[in-house]
Design a protein around this motif. Structure first.
Motif, PDB file in Angstrom:
ATOM      1  N   ARG A  59      11.085  -7.405  46.064  1.00 60.61           N
ATOM      2  CA  ARG A  59      11.601  -7.108  44.731  1.00 60.61           C
ATOM      3  C   ARG A  59      13.118  -6.946  44.815  1.00 60.61           C
ATOM      4  N   ARG A  60      13.849  -7.627  43.841  1.00 62.51           N
ATOM      5  CA  ARG A  60      15.303  -7.520  43.813  1.00 62.51           C
ATOM      6  C   ARG A  60      15.690  -7.007  42.434  1.00 62.51           C
ATOM      7  N   ALA A  61      15.861  -5.668  42.277  1.00 64.90           N
ATOM      8  CA  ALA A  61      16.047  -5.094  40.932  1.00 64.90           C
ATOM      9  C   ALA A  61      17.512  -5.102  40.498  1.00 64.90           C
ATOM     10  N   SER A  96      19.956  -2.777  41.515  1.00 61.43           N
ATOM     11  CA  SER A  96      20.645  -1.490  41.603  1.00 61.43           C
ATOM     12  C   SER A  96      20.129  -0.728  42.824  1.00 61.43           C
ATOM     13  N   ALA A  97      20.982  -0.534  43.810  1.00 62.99           N
ATOM     14  CA  ALA A  97      20.570   0.172  45.034  1.00 62.99           C
ATOM     15  C   ALA A  97      20.118   1.592  44.706  1.00 62.99           C
ATOM     16  N   ALA A  98      20.823   2.254  43.778  1.00 63.14           N
ATOM     17  CA  ALA A  98      20.468   3.638  43.422  1.00 63.14           C
ATOM     18  C   ALA A  98      19.045   3.693  42.866  1.00 63.14           C
ATOM     19  N   GLY A 139      18.611  -6.379  48.266  1.00 62.23           N
ATOM     20  CA  GLY A 139      19.675  -6.815  47.362  1.00 62.23           C
ATOM     21  C   GLY A 139      20.666  -7.685  48.114  1.00 62.23           C
ATOM     22  N   PHE A 140      21.604  -8.293  47.383  1.00 57.09           N
ATOM     23  CA  PHE A 140      22.540  -9.248  47.970  1.00 57.09           C
ATOM     24  C   PHE A 140      23.954  -8.928  47.512  1.00 57.09           C
ATOM     25  N   GLY A 141      24.904  -9.305  48.334  1.00 57.99           N
ATOM     26  CA  GLY A 141      26.303  -8.973  48.066  1.00 57.99           C
ATOM     27  C   GLY A 141      26.953  -9.919  47.073  1.00 57.99           C
ATOM     28  N   TYR A 142      28.258  -9.757  46.896  1.00 52.81           N
ATOM     29  CA  TYR A 142      29.030 -10.548  45.927  1.00 52.81           C
ATOM     30  C   TYR A 142      29.794 -11.686  46.590  1.00 52.81           C
ATOM     31  N   ASP A 143      29.676 -11.782  47.930  1.00 54.94           N
ATOM     32  CA  ASP A 143      30.401 -12.828  48.657  1.00 54.94           C
ATOM     33  C   ASP A 143      29.417 -13.927  49.059  1.00 54.94           C
ATOM     34  N   TYR A 152      15.607  -2.348  52.106  1.00 57.91           N
ATOM     35  CA  TYR A 152      16.716  -2.557  53.041  1.00 57.91           C
ATOM     36  C   TYR A 152      17.817  -3.326  52.315  1.00 57.91           C
ATOM     37  N   GLU A 153      19.051  -3.086  52.637  1.00 61.91           N
ATOM     38  CA  GLU A 153      20.179  -3.848  52.109  1.00 61.91           C
ATOM     39  C   GLU A 153      21.387  -3.668  53.024  1.00 61.91           C
ATOM     40  N   SER A 154      22.163  -4.731  53.179  1.00 66.56           N
ATOM     41  CA  SER A 154      23.421  -4.634  53.927  1.00 66.56           C
ATOM     42  C   SER A 154      24.573  -4.767  52.934  1.00 66.56           C
ATOM     43  N   VAL A 204      30.612   9.196  43.211  1.00 70.59           N
ATOM     44  CA  VAL A 204      29.997   8.766  41.954  1.00 70.59           C
ATOM     45  C   VAL A 204      30.036   7.256  41.761  1.00 70.59           C
ATOM     46  N   ASP A 205      28.951   6.723  41.206  1.00 70.95           N
ATOM     47  CA  ASP A 205      28.899   5.323  40.765  1.00 70.95           C
ATOM     48  C   ASP A 205      28.663   5.354  39.260  1.00 70.95           C
ATOM     49  N   PRO A 206      29.706   5.043  38.465  1.00 76.01           N
ATOM     50  CA  PRO A 206      29.621   5.212  37.006  1.00 76.01           C
ATOM     51  C   PRO A 206      28.589   4.300  36.349  1.00 76.01           C
ATOM     52  N   ILE A 207      28.388   3.080  36.902  1.00 76.52           N
ATOM     53  CA  ILE A 207      27.287   2.201  36.508  1.00 76.52           C
ATOM     54  C   ILE A 207      26.858   1.465  37.768  1.00 76.52           C
ATOM     55  N   ASP A 208      25.705   1.825  38.313  1.00 73.47           N
ATOM     56  CA  ASP A 208      25.173   1.070  39.441  1.00 73.47           C
ATOM     57  C   ASP A 208      24.212   0.033  38.871  1.00 73.47           C
ATOM     58  N   GLY A 209      24.480  -1.241  39.215  1.00 79.74           N
ATOM     59  CA  GLY A 209      23.750  -2.317  38.550  1.00 79.74           C
ATOM     60  C   GLY A 209      24.578  -2.867  37.410  1.00 79.74           C
ATOM     61  N   THR A 210      25.905  -3.015  37.634  1.00 77.59           N
ATOM     62  CA  THR A 210      26.814  -3.458  36.569  1.00 77.59           C
ATOM     63  C   THR A 210      26.449  -4.837  36.028  1.00 77.59           C
ATOM     64  N   VAL A 211      26.006  -5.735  36.888  1.00 83.01           N
ATOM     65  CA  VAL A 211      25.637  -7.074  36.404  1.00 83.01           C
ATOM     66  C   VAL A 211      24.428  -6.966  35.468  1.00 83.01           C
ATOM     67  N   GLY A 259      35.146   7.636  43.567  1.00 81.91           N
ATOM     68  CA  GLY A 259      34.384   6.847  42.614  1.00 81.91           C
ATOM     69  C   GLY A 259      34.562   5.356  42.833  1.00 81.91           C
ATOM     70  N   GLU A 260      33.558   4.565  42.414  1.00 79.16           N
ATOM     71  CA  GLU A 260      33.595   3.110  42.622  1.00 79.16           C
ATOM     72  C   GLU A 260      34.792   2.474  41.935  1.00 79.16           C
ATOM     73  N   GLU A 261      35.170   2.983  40.797  1.00 82.79           N
ATOM     74  CA  GLU A 261      36.233   2.325  40.024  1.00 82.79           C
ATOM     75  C   GLU A 261      37.614   2.902  40.318  1.00 82.79           C
ATOM     76  N   TRP A 313      29.029   5.029  47.282  1.00 81.71           N
ATOM     77  CA  TRP A 313      28.633   5.410  45.933  1.00 81.71           C
ATOM     78  C   TRP A 313      27.312   4.771  45.507  1.00 81.71           C
ATOM     79  N   ASP A 314      26.948   3.622  46.135  1.00 75.75           N
ATOM     80  CA  ASP A 314      25.671   2.977  45.781  1.00 75.75           C
ATOM     81  C   ASP A 314      24.480   3.806  46.262  1.00 75.75           C
ATOM     82  N   ARG A 315      24.655   4.538  47.377  1.00 77.32           N
ATOM     83  CA  ARG A 315      23.501   5.184  48.021  1.00 77.32           C
ATOM     84  C   ARG A 315      23.590   6.701  48.149  1.00 77.32           C
TER      85      ARG A 315
HETATM   86  C1  LIP Z   1      25.194  -3.180  43.181  1.00 74.29           C
HETATM   87  C2  LIP Z   1      24.171  -2.567  44.100  1.00 74.29           C
HETATM   88  C3  LIP Z   1      23.083  -3.590  44.447  1.00 74.29           C
HETATM   89  C4  LIP Z   1      23.689  -4.735  45.145  1.00 74.29           C
HETATM   90  C5  LIP Z   1      24.725  -5.367  44.261  1.00 74.29           C
HETATM   91  C6  LIP Z   1      25.807  -4.347  43.862  1.00 74.29           C
HETATM   92  P1  LIP Z   1      27.177  -2.320  41.618  1.00 74.29           P
HETATM   93  O1  LIP Z   1      26.175  -2.225  42.913  1.00 74.29           O
HETATM   94  O2  LIP Z   1      23.588  -1.484  43.460  1.00 74.29           O
HETATM   95  O3  LIP Z   1      22.102  -3.049  45.262  1.00 74.29           O
HETATM   96  O4  LIP Z   1      22.685  -5.659  45.491  1.00 74.29           O
HETATM   97  O5  LIP Z   1      25.308  -6.436  44.960  1.00 74.29           O
HETATM   98  O6  LIP Z   1      26.501  -3.915  44.996  1.00 74.29           O
HETATM   99  O7  LIP Z   1      28.239  -3.334  41.987  1.00 74.29           O
HETATM  100  O8  LIP Z   1      26.386  -2.745  40.443  1.00 74.29           O
HETATM  101  O9  LIP Z   1      27.722  -0.929  41.494  1.00 74.29           O
END
Ligand code: LIP
Length: 278
Positions: A202-204, A206-208, A176-180, A223-225, A91-98, A75-77, A230-232
């Motif tokens: 479109r940048r929603a 949540s990868a899921a 989508g974009f990363g956290y770094d 596409y996303e890097s 499992v991803d308990p909340i994908d799209g946490t932000v 799991g992610e957490e 757990w995201d996919r």
């Molecule tokens: C998110 C992904 C999203 C990505 C975010 C983040 P999280 O997952 O679903 O596609 O752009 O940077 O990784 O952190 O909300 O589980």
């Protein structure tokens, strides 16, 4: 003897994916604190976790341990259980946490049953992604097709098929974009190359949900890097069962790159992403 992976047996795993995604999804909406705060940060100051990410994962882990004690869990957490059955739940308990933190209704619970090594080569055999605000439950099992189940007032089940678009220039493209920050700078460079060659971006968040949008034809390609397993894990099976393909820079999706959509668009976008930027 290995796990039974026949279609009926996968149906049982798919049912567990659906039921647990809905259970955890309802929890994160019903018990979302009025003043939800950041509980902690992970890879960067913007990579946040809330108390509800942890509670959702705890619920998923408890339910899986009770229903499938021989299986593994990743799991992610932080959930990390070695199994003996050959099945691991990713499992991803909340994908799209932000989005969840900002109360933007584009987040989901993602549950997938996988075979292989969850930290190496693995394959999803059943999966579900639930958006608890829209009540949309996307799900699939290997060889069984992909479906959208609306769980609201007017329940319905629809078979999913990826877009028929053939021309990248007409393709509505998700990413989508990363956290770094440095990673985001690189991703912005790539975006400046992609944007002129597609219909729009479109940048929603949540990868899921992005992958499920591809399976439903709401996005033509994605596409996303930098995605984690757990995201996919669930979303990529839902895309392939909807007639799409999912790959990376190579044949398999990976942390470096995940590309999803109808084969012709995925190949065209792969060429754009691999082409020399200079
Ligand atoms: C998110 C992904 C999203 C990505 C975010 C983040 P999280 O997952 O679903 O596609 O752009 O940077 O990784 O952190 O909300 O589980």
């Amino acid at each position: 003897m290995g796990e039974d992976l026949s279609l009926p047996a996968l149906g049982t795993l798919e049912t567990i994916c659906r039921e647990l995604a809905v259970q955890a999804g309802e929890l994160i909406v019903r018990e979302r604190p009025e003043h939800l705060a950041v509980a902690d940060t992970k890879s960067s100051a913007t990579d946040v976790v809330t108390i509800m990410d942890r509670r959702s994962e705890q619920l998923l882990q408890e339910q899986l341990r009770a229903r499938r004690p021989e299986d593994g869990i990743l799991g992610e957490e932080g959930a990390s259980v070695e199994g003996t059955s050959g099945i691991t739940w990713i499992v991803d308990p909340i994908d799209g946490t932000v989005n969840y933190l900002y109360d933007i209704p584009a987040y989901a619970v993602s549950v997938a049953a996988c075979v292989g090594d969850p930290r190496g080569e693995w394959e999803s055999v059943a999966g579900a992604v639930f958006n608890p605000v829209s009540g949309e439950l996307f799900h699939a099992r290997r060889g069984g097709g992909a479906f959208l189940r609306s769980t609201g007032a007017d329940p319905s089940v629809t078979a999913l098929f990826v877009s028929g678009e053939q021309d990248l220039g007409q393709a509505l493209t998700g990413t989508g974009f990363g956290y770094d920050a440095a990673k985001r700078a690189q991703q912005a460079q790539i975006l400046t190359r992609v944007l002129p060659q597609v219909r729009d971006i479109r940048r929603a968040g949540s990868a899921a949900l992005d992958l499920c949008a591809v399976a439903a034809g709401r996005l033509d390609v994605y596409y996303e890097s930098g995605l984690n397993a757990w995201d996919r894990a669930a979303g990529q099976l839902i895309v392939t069962e909807a007639g799409g393909v999912v790959r990376g820079a190579g044949a398999q999706p990976s942390r470096d790159l995940t590309l999803a959509g109808p084969a012709v668009l995925v190949e065209a976008l792969h060429d754009v992403l691999q082409s020399d930027p200079h």
